[in-house]
Design an enzyme around this catalytic site. Structure first.
Site, PDB file in Angstrom:
ATOM      1  N   GLU A  36      51.716  36.343  39.153  1.00  0.00           N
ATOM      2  CA  GLU A  36      51.051  37.185  40.146  1.00  0.00           C
ATOM      3  C   GLU A  36      50.619  38.485  39.471  1.00  0.00           C
ATOM      4  O   GLU A  36      51.443  39.189  38.884  1.00  0.00           O
ATOM      5  CB  GLU A  36      52.004  37.473  41.319  1.00  0.00           C
ATOM      6  CG  GLU A  36      51.551  38.557  42.269  1.00  0.00           C
ATOM      7  CD  GLU A  36      50.138  38.348  42.831  1.00  0.00           C
ATOM      8  OE1 GLU A  36      49.876  37.285  43.392  1.00  0.00           O
ATOM      9  OE2 GLU A  36      49.292  39.264  42.667  1.00  0.00           O
ATOM     10  N   ALA A 130      47.269  34.705  62.502  1.00  0.00           N
ATOM     11  CA  ALA A 130      46.712  33.768  63.485  1.00  0.00           C
ATOM     12  C   ALA A 130      46.486  32.426  62.798  1.00  0.00           C
ATOM     13  O   ALA A 130      45.851  32.370  61.737  1.00  0.00           O
ATOM     14  CB  ALA A 130      45.383  34.304  64.010  1.00  0.00           C
ATOM     15  N   VAL A 238      46.818  36.468  34.824  1.00  0.00           N
ATOM     16  CA  VAL A 238      46.387  35.280  34.080  1.00  0.00           C
ATOM     17  C   VAL A 238      44.949  35.489  33.635  1.00  0.00           C
ATOM     18  O   VAL A 238      44.060  35.738  34.447  1.00  0.00           O
ATOM     19  CB  VAL A 238      46.523  34.010  34.944  1.00  0.00           C
ATOM     20  CG1 VAL A 238      45.952  32.807  34.207  1.00  0.00           C
ATOM     21  CG2 VAL A 238      47.987  33.787  35.296  1.00  0.00           C
ATOM     22  N   HIS A 456      37.913  35.855  55.523  1.00  0.00           N
ATOM     23  CA  HIS A 456      38.097  34.398  55.474  1.00  0.00           C
ATOM     24  C   HIS A 456      36.960  33.815  54.627  1.00  0.00           C
ATOM     25  O   HIS A 456      35.956  33.382  55.168  1.00  0.00           O
ATOM     26  CB  HIS A 456      38.028  33.792  56.882  1.00  0.00           C
ATOM     27  CG  HIS A 456      39.019  34.355  57.841  1.00  0.00           C
ATOM     28  ND1 HIS A 456      38.856  34.288  59.213  1.00  0.00           N
ATOM     29  CD2 HIS A 456      40.208  34.979  57.640  1.00  0.00           C
ATOM     30  CE1 HIS A 456      39.891  34.854  59.814  1.00  0.00           C
ATOM     31  NE2 HIS A 456      40.719  35.285  58.878  1.00  0.00           N
ATOM     32  N   ASN A 490      41.364  28.955  50.618  1.00  0.00           N
ATOM     33  CA  ASN A 490      40.265  28.770  51.568  1.00  0.00           C
ATOM     34  C   ASN A 490      38.988  28.313  50.866  1.00  0.00           C
ATOM     35  O   ASN A 490      38.109  27.723  51.494  1.00  0.00           O
ATOM     36  CB  ASN A 490      40.006  30.072  52.321  1.00  0.00           C
ATOM     37  CG  ASN A 490      41.263  30.597  52.999  1.00  0.00           C
ATOM     38  OD1 ASN A 490      42.146  29.816  53.358  1.00  0.00           O
ATOM     39  ND2 ASN A 490      41.370  31.908  53.169  1.00  0.00           N
ATOM     40  N   THR A 502      43.851  29.857  57.172  1.00  0.00           N
ATOM     41  CA  THR A 502      45.025  29.684  56.304  1.00  0.00           C
ATOM     42  C   THR A 502      45.808  28.411  56.626  1.00  0.00           C
ATOM     43  O   THR A 502      46.266  27.717  55.715  1.00  0.00           O
ATOM     44  CB  THR A 502      45.937  30.920  56.390  1.00  0.00           C
ATOM     45  OG1 THR A 502      45.133  32.071  56.152  1.00  0.00           O
ATOM     46  CG2 THR A 502      47.047  30.867  55.371  1.00  0.00           C
TER      47      THR A 502
HETATM   48  P1  FAD Z   1      45.856  35.250  48.560  1.00  0.00           P
HETATM   49  O1  FAD Z   1      46.779  35.471  49.683  1.00  0.00           O
HETATM   50  O2  FAD Z   1      44.646  36.088  48.465  1.00  0.00           O
HETATM   51  O3  FAD Z   1      46.693  35.384  47.216  1.00  0.00           O
HETATM   52  C1  FAD Z   1      46.079  35.278  45.954  1.00  0.00           C
HETATM   53  C2  FAD Z   1      46.911  36.037  44.948  1.00  0.00           C
HETATM   54  O4  FAD Z   1      46.422  35.724  43.634  1.00  0.00           O
HETATM   55  C3  FAD Z   1      46.828  37.554  45.079  1.00  0.00           C
HETATM   56  O5  FAD Z   1      48.106  38.093  45.261  1.00  0.00           O
HETATM   57  C4  FAD Z   1      46.210  38.015  43.764  1.00  0.00           C
HETATM   58  O6  FAD Z   1      46.735  39.242  43.302  1.00  0.00           O
HETATM   59  C5  FAD Z   1      46.583  36.889  42.835  1.00  0.00           C
HETATM   60  N1  FAD Z   1      45.694  36.789  41.676  1.00  0.00           N
HETATM   61  C6  FAD Z   1      44.343  36.863  41.665  1.00  0.00           C
HETATM   62  N2  FAD Z   1      43.889  36.714  40.402  1.00  0.00           N
HETATM   63  C7  FAD Z   1      44.972  36.540  39.609  1.00  0.00           C
HETATM   64  C8  FAD Z   1      45.139  36.329  38.202  1.00  0.00           C
HETATM   65  N3  FAD Z   1      44.100  36.203  37.361  1.00  0.00           N
HETATM   66  N4  FAD Z   1      46.409  36.242  37.723  1.00  0.00           N
HETATM   67  C9  FAD Z   1      47.490  36.315  38.551  1.00  0.00           C
HETATM   68  N5  FAD Z   1      47.372  36.515  39.902  1.00  0.00           N
HETATM   69  C10 FAD Z   1      46.130  36.608  40.405  1.00  0.00           C
HETATM   70  N6  FAD Z   1      44.046  34.294  57.674  1.00  0.00           N
HETATM   71  C11 FAD Z   1      44.368  33.568  58.762  1.00  0.00           C
HETATM   72  O7  FAD Z   1      44.352  32.337  58.727  1.00  0.00           O
HETATM   73  N7  FAD Z   1      44.739  34.199  59.916  1.00  0.00           N
HETATM   74  C12 FAD Z   1      44.754  35.548  60.049  1.00  0.00           C
HETATM   75  O8  FAD Z   1      45.109  36.054  61.104  1.00  0.00           O
HETATM   76  C13 FAD Z   1      44.382  36.318  58.929  1.00  0.00           C
HETATM   77  N8  FAD Z   1      44.363  37.667  59.008  1.00  0.00           N
HETATM   78  C14 FAD Z   1      44.132  38.393  57.889  1.00  0.00           C
HETATM   79  C15 FAD Z   1      44.230  39.786  57.967  1.00  0.00           C
HETATM   80  C16 FAD Z   1      44.125  40.543  56.819  1.00  0.00           C
HETATM   81  C17 FAD Z   1      44.253  42.046  56.905  1.00  0.00           C
HETATM   82  C18 FAD Z   1      43.893  39.912  55.568  1.00  0.00           C
HETATM   83  C19 FAD Z   1      43.807  40.708  54.302  1.00  0.00           C
HETATM   84  C20 FAD Z   1      43.757  38.530  55.481  1.00  0.00           C
HETATM   85  C21 FAD Z   1      43.865  37.761  56.646  1.00  0.00           C
HETATM   86  N9  FAD Z   1      43.772  36.374  56.613  1.00  0.00           N
HETATM   87  C22 FAD Z   1      44.058  35.641  57.725  1.00  0.00           C
HETATM   88  C23 FAD Z   1      43.446  35.651  55.373  1.00  0.00           C
HETATM   89  C24 FAD Z   1      44.728  35.112  54.726  1.00  0.00           C
HETATM   90  O9  FAD Z   1      45.558  36.165  54.382  1.00  0.00           O
HETATM   91  C25 FAD Z   1      44.335  34.256  53.547  1.00  0.00           C
HETATM   92  O10 FAD Z   1      43.685  33.106  54.064  1.00  0.00           O
HETATM   93  C26 FAD Z   1      45.501  33.790  52.706  1.00  0.00           C
HETATM   94  O11 FAD Z   1      46.307  34.843  52.286  1.00  0.00           O
HETATM   95  C27 FAD Z   1      44.970  33.040  51.492  1.00  0.00           C
HETATM   96  O12 FAD Z   1      46.047  32.649  50.706  1.00  0.00           O
HETATM   97  P2  FAD Z   1      45.913  32.408  49.155  1.00  0.00           P
HETATM   98  O13 FAD Z   1      47.272  32.102  48.658  1.00  0.00           O
HETATM   99  O14 FAD Z   1      44.844  31.399  48.916  1.00  0.00           O
HETATM  100  O15 FAD Z   1      45.333  33.745  48.536  1.00  0.00           O
END
Ligand code: FAD
Length: 521
Positions: A36, A130, A238, A456, A490, A502
């Protein structure tokens, strides 16, 4: 394959966490190391920042997640102090804009509100939680319904789904009743109902919102045998996925504390680093399928804020109900949300997802002289999520000759709403006007948010049934031509959706993780 098959996961958001959990629970020999780029915010890794009670600690956790916009904390995140971050929009607290307008900023004039979070837990430490289910054409056509329902059930369990959050709130009930009256023409599957959310209801009526700590579950419980096979390395950026003969062999990682770079060997790699930074990492690693970064969709959002009307609400809730609700709410000032409702997506009559959040205060500072300031019945913040039809030309491209503030090929985002979306915006605006007038008085009238506001982002690594150049990954999320390189998030969603993504992405991750765990032997 080694006797301890090792999986390297890039990103600690809900998707990386779902992969880690399912792989380790399904394969008793496997080991998972998660990398991370951001810092760990809370003692329990990945906890939702919304659960932090102390306002100063909450504000610090949010700032720490804001990457180049992390103010005084920026250098501790491995970002040069000189990075200038002036921009015309401010990202939501806890997130940072891609196009922040300073040195090394991405270019996104047509998608200006695009933002992300950089911290353990990713956006999953900041999200609203949500988790409505996708339905009809929102789902992936080539995953059979019989299997899909099971995947969704596992995803709901990983996210601690709660279908009846705040269902006993009399104000929430009044809001549902008024919306049901107003929209009596809607089909049965699109009636106003409580919004499914991710979290555990607490005895005092509040919620403990789901972060990736809850998705990781026993992996971060020191008493669990699974914990010995799991490792999370924060502040570890990474830089590249290593490949040999089409197979992923490991990662090149920069330790942001020491700025030393090292290689990490792995039997399989999962990239779940959000819908912009995952394709960027693939691109930087020389993995460049035609569809990479393209077919970007999000949810155009039409929002408004309404002060609830005492007479209208009074038909369904008494003054005593309101008094006891306010008394209960005052025990939990840390969480602004008091009830969550929705009108779900339904084809063909209601191809939108309406989210209705009730709170005692509006989501912005209201002038004390405003006639609706201090409204005793409180406010609802409402948003219609709309579909964006996938098109190749909407997307992110990467420039090898211009590096971003992290030293990656810089991003340019190109995006445009077409007649189809503009028609939907007009219809959603009408519906939102009806919804608002049925509940009270507009404090902020319906308006379309700037592109990128939904947070999203979908489609940039979309999955497909066949490798015909319109997708990046196969139906098990494996990058075409690279069997042990899996992508998550996503970005995989190939359809036009209106619901929060999500839950769907976690369901796709469960499918990919099961297949990977089996292949690891
Ligand atoms: P992320 O949660 O974005 O995690 C990706 C991680 O990868 C990050 O921590 C980042 O630092 C890390 N990363 C990136 N590049 C690198 C690299 N090169 N090396 C190492 N680490 C790296 N979704 C819903 O479905 N319902 C909701 O109500 C909703 N509300 C939201 C409200 C807010 C304020 C926000 C910000 C988002 C919301 N979302 C919601 C979206 C939801 O948070 C995301 O769909 C979800 O977190 C995606 O998960 P993920 O694991 O794919 O990516």
């Amino acid at each position: 394959m080694s006797t301890t098959p090792t999986v390297a996961i890039v990103g600690s958001g809900p998707i990386g966490a779902a992969y880690a959990r399912v792989i380790l629970e399904s394969n008793p020999a496997a080991r998972v190391v998660m990398f991370e780029a951001g810092p760990q915010l809370t003692e329990i890794p990945g906890e939702s920042v919304r659960n932090i009670v102390d306002p100063a600690a909450k504000a610090r956790a949010r700032e720490l997640s804001q990457g180049p916009q992390a103010g005084a904390l920026r250098e501790s995140l491995g970002i040069p102090a000189g990075t200038v971050v002036e921009g015309m929009f401010t990202a939501r607290q806890g997130t940072h804009l891609f196009d922040f307008g300073g040195d090394g900023s991405a270019h996104a004039p047509t998608f200006p509100a695009a933002a992300t979070a950089t911290n353990v837990g990713g956006q999953g430490a900041h999200w609203t939680c949500a988790i409505p289910r996708p339905s009809g054409s929102e789902k992936v056509s080539f995953i059979p319904d019989s299997e899909w329902d099971g995947l969704i059930a596992v995803a709901e369990s990983l996210l601690h789904a709660q279908n009846a959050a705040f269902a006993d709130s009399p104000i929430g009930g009044g809001i549902r009743a008024l919306l049901a009256e107003e929209f009596s023409e809607l089909p049965a599957d699109s009636r106003p109902s409580t919004l499914p959310v991710a979290g555990d209801p607490q005895p005092d009526g509040s919620m403990r919102w789901t972060g990736t700590d809850m998705v990781l579950g026993s992996l971060i419980d020191p008493d669990s045998p699974l914990a010995s096979r799991f490792e999370l390395r924060d502040l570890s950026l990474v830089r590249r996925v290593e490949l040999q003969g089409g197979r992923a062999t490991g990662l090149v990682v920069e330790d942001l504390r020491s700025h030393e770079t090292y290689e990490f060997a792995a039997d399989a790699v999962v990239v779940a680093a959000d819908a912009f930074r995952s394709p960027q990492l693939l691109w930087a690693s020389g993995i460049r399928p035609r569809a990479l970064g393209h077919y970007l969709t999000e949810h155009p959002v039409v929002i408004s804020t309404v002060a609830l009307d005492a007479d209208k609400m009074g038909r369904f809730a008494t003054e005593d109900d309101l008094t006891s609700e306010l008394a209960r709410r005052s025990t939990n000032p840390a969480d602004p949300v008091a009830a969550v409702n929705r009108i779900p997506y339904s084809e063909p009559d209601h191809p939108f997802s309406l989210q209705v959040m009730y709170a005692e205060l509006p989501p912005f500072q209201l002038d004390p002289a405003h006639p609706q300031a201090g409204n005793r019945w409180g406010y609802v913040n409402m948003g219609y999520g709309l579909r964006k039809r996938p098109r190749f030309e909407d997307g992110v491209t990467f420039d090898d000759d211009e590096l971003d503030y992290r030293g990656f090929p810089n991003m340019s985002i190109c995006y445009e709403l077409t007649d189809a979306e503009n028609d939907d915006v007009a219809r959603a605006t009408e519906l939102l006007t009806r919804a608002g007038e049925s509940l009270g008085t507009f404090v902020a009238p319906p308006r379309l948010m700037p592109n990128g506001s939904s947070l999203h982002y979908q489609g940039t690594m979309r999955m497909g049934e066949i490798d015909d150049g319109t997708s990046v990954a196969d139906p098990y999320s494996r990058v075409w031509g690279h069997e042990n390189l899996i992508v998550g998030g996503n970005a995989l969603i190939p359809t036009a959706t209106s619901m929060n993504p999500t839950l769907m992405s976690v369901a796709l991750a469960v499918r990919g993780a099961r297949r990977l765990a089996a292949e690891l032997g």
